[in-house]
Design an enzyme around this catalytic site. Structure first.
Site, PDB file in Angstrom:
ATOM      1  N   ASP A   1     -15.767  19.605   4.373  1.00  0.00           N
ATOM      2  CA  ASP A   1     -16.706  18.509   4.510  1.00  0.00           C
ATOM      3  C   ASP A   1     -18.076  18.974   4.903  1.00  0.00           C
ATOM      4  OD1 ASP A   1     -14.151  17.445   4.897  1.00  0.00           O
ATOM      5  OD2 ASP A   1     -14.038  17.354   7.160  1.00  0.00           O
TER       6      ASP A   1
ATOM      7  N   GLU B   1       0.901  -1.085   0.126  1.00  0.00           N
ATOM      8  CA  GLU B   1      -0.051   0.102  -0.090  1.00  0.00           C
ATOM      9  C   GLU B   1       0.802   1.381  -0.208  1.00  0.00           C
ATOM     10  OE1 GLU B   1       0.570  -2.037   2.456  1.00  0.00           O
ATOM     11  OE2 GLU B   1       0.622  -1.181   4.436  1.00  0.00           O
TER      12      GLU B   1
END
Ligand code: XMP
Length: 516
Positions: A231, A175
């Site tokens: 957000d 990853e």
């Protein structure tokens, strides 16, 4: 939290690696949905996520020790493919009867491996490849039924397979960016081994959430607070798309915003929402309560409490509301239920989301499955303007934590001017999107200067720009000297009251990003 995504997923069982979230993000970037569960999750909890594959993450513990974290669920009985990464591979080996040994030193950093490219995970990748290792324990023997699929000089079993049982192990981190073929290796696991389909995208997410919100809310009314940040703006745009005028978004000006920020946010949101934004100017209320307060934590508490007072008043005035929508993100969800890894409170963070517990709303948290980069993508999909989506993070307590010590209106005005010159400059030089966050701080010190023939005795300001991926750790940004010189000149020439500019070269840790 109720399961919201109806489709299949890759379940990551978390052993506390700093890279666990990165695994999930890499998988989602391949349009496969992925969730993170604590390593202690039971079988039912795991199966509820409809896993097509399981990944055991890395972790900081030492499996040669008895009390190291292990699995609760008997995952091998499920017949679902399993990939163990680093600690995860060691755990698989131990569970399958192999012995582990300490290497005596921690193998950390770039390593070259020789991979068998005829095996499932390495298909289509080169025989020799660079990978990122980080471990102090390795396999002494191979568990039964497994074969070695890659090795390095320091780690003879750098990867292993058991094709019959579909169990795989990687001693390195696929990853991590430094693992050259990490993406391909993970893709082989997702698509060749697990047979995943690409179904996770902004569009599928928005479709799902819109119908979910409509179903949940019916014809009730929903209240939300918007801060102007990414957000809450994306959250409001999403709920707005689902229920339009049933949503009442409230924007509170606390007097601690940046130059023109209140106007800009109103304008941008007015352009993207069907419903009207409620604007509350509570500047006086906030600044009066903050008068003379110097302690950073006290300032934060006062701002948090005042916000709640104002918000409660608005909700009473405009209510009743059955629901409150919040912009909680997935990392907050993981954090709040994490069973590994300490998360000491360094500062009491105040988000517009941190609302009182005794307000009798049901919560809607439509972004609670998403990482920050996915929130930005959803924002783009919902056609929020780029300047809104690419905005740097801005703390809930605003400029109050950027004027160390007691706050005055005059200091706030000075700081706004300095900050604007810095931010405009970054945009002009094409540097704004190169940094995670940039801002100015007005220091509570005066220094002597000379302008023309005159001696000055004025405030100093510091510029702060950092690179980061999540704000948890950060490095100071290496901004070009020419740029810094230009900005420093502009600030000192144009902001009467500031005669010195310094650049903050501290990293986090040990410093924090904000000054308070
Ligand atoms: P620190 O200063 O803790 O900041 O290194 C990490 C990131 O969080 C932001 N920050 C906040 N955000 N409410 C917020 O919503 C807060 O109280 C708060 N304090 C800090 C900070 O700007 C940085 O991005």
């Amino acid at each position: 939290m109720m399961r919201e995504w109806e489709g299949e997923s890759i379940v990551i069982l978390d052993f506390g690696s700093q890279y666990t979230q990165l695994i999930a993000r890499r998988i989602r970037a391949d349009e496969v949905f992925s969730v993170i569960l604590p390593h202690s999750a039971g079988i039912e909890e795991i199966l509820a996520e409809k896993p097509k594959g399981l990944i055991l993450s890395g972790g900081p513990a030492d499996l040669t020790e008895e009390n190291a974290p292990r699995l609760k669920a008997d995952i091998f009985s499920l017949g679902i493919p399993v990939l163990g990464i680093c600690y995860g591979m060691q755990l698989i080996s131990q569970m399958k009867g192999a012995e582990l040994e300490k290497t005596g030193h921690r193998e950390f950093g770039h390593t070259k491996i020789e991979a068998n490219t005829g095996t499932a995970l390495f298909r289509g990748t080169p025989a020799e490849q660079k990978v990122w290792m980080s471990h102090g324990v390795r396999l002494k023997s191979m568990p039964e039924g497994f074969v070695t699929t890659a090795s390095s000089p320091g780690c003879p079993i750098a990867a292993m397979n058991n094709d019959a049982e579909k169990i795989y192990g990687l001693q390195f981190h696929p990853e991590v960016f430094h693992t050259e073929n990490g993406i391909e290796i993970l893709q082989n696991f997702l698509f060749e081994v697990c047979g995943c389909e690409k179904v996770w995208s902004s569009k599928s997410f928005v479709d799902l959430e819109v119908s979910r919100i409509r179903k949940k809310v019916g014809d009730a009314r929903v209240l939300c607070a918007v801060s102007g940040g990414v957000d809450s703006s994306v959250m409001a745009a999403l709920v707005d798309r689902a229920i339009g005028k049933q949503l009442v978004p409230v924007f509170v000006d606390n007097g601690l915003l940046r130059e023109n920020e209140a106007e800009e946010v109103q304008e941008i949101l007015a352009g993207c929402l069907m419903t009207d934004l409620v604007f509350v100017d509570a500047t006086d209320e906030f600044l009066e309560k903050l008068e003379g307060v110097t302690d950073p934590e006290k300032k934060r508490k006062i701002i948090g409490k005042t916000f709640i007072d104002v918000f409660e008043r608005e909700s009473e005035k405009r209510g009743p509301f059955a629901f409150l929508a919040q912009g909680t993100l997935y990392p907050d969800v993981i954090e709040s239920r994490s069973t590994v890894g300490p998360s000491d409170m360094i500062k009491s963070h105040h988000n517009v989301g941190g609302l009182p517990e005794d307000m009798s709303f049901e919560l809607i948290e439509p972004l609670s499955l998403l990482f920050k980069d996915e929130v930005r993508e959803v924002g783009r999909f919902l056609e929020l303007p780029a300047i809104q989506i690419e905005r740097h993070p801005f703390p809930g307590p605003g400029l109050a934590v950027r004027v160390p010590g007691a706050i005055t209106r005059n200091d706030l005005d000075l700081l706004r001017k300095v900050d604007k010159i810095f931010i405009d400059g970054l945009k002009r030089y094409g540097l704004y999107n190169e940094v995670w966050q940039a801002f100015a701080v007005l220091l509570p010190v005066r220094s002597v200067g000379v302008m023309g023939d005159e001696r000055t005795y004025q405030k100093a300001a510091t510029l702060r720009a950092v690179t980061s991926t999540d704000g948890m750790t950060a490095d100071w940004a290496r901004l070009p000297y020419d740029f810094l010189q230009d900005i420093s000149n502009e600030i000192i020439n144009r902001v009467d009251g500031v005669n010195r500019v310094v650049y903050d070269i501290s990293s986090k840790p040990p410093s924090t990003i904000e000054w308070e």
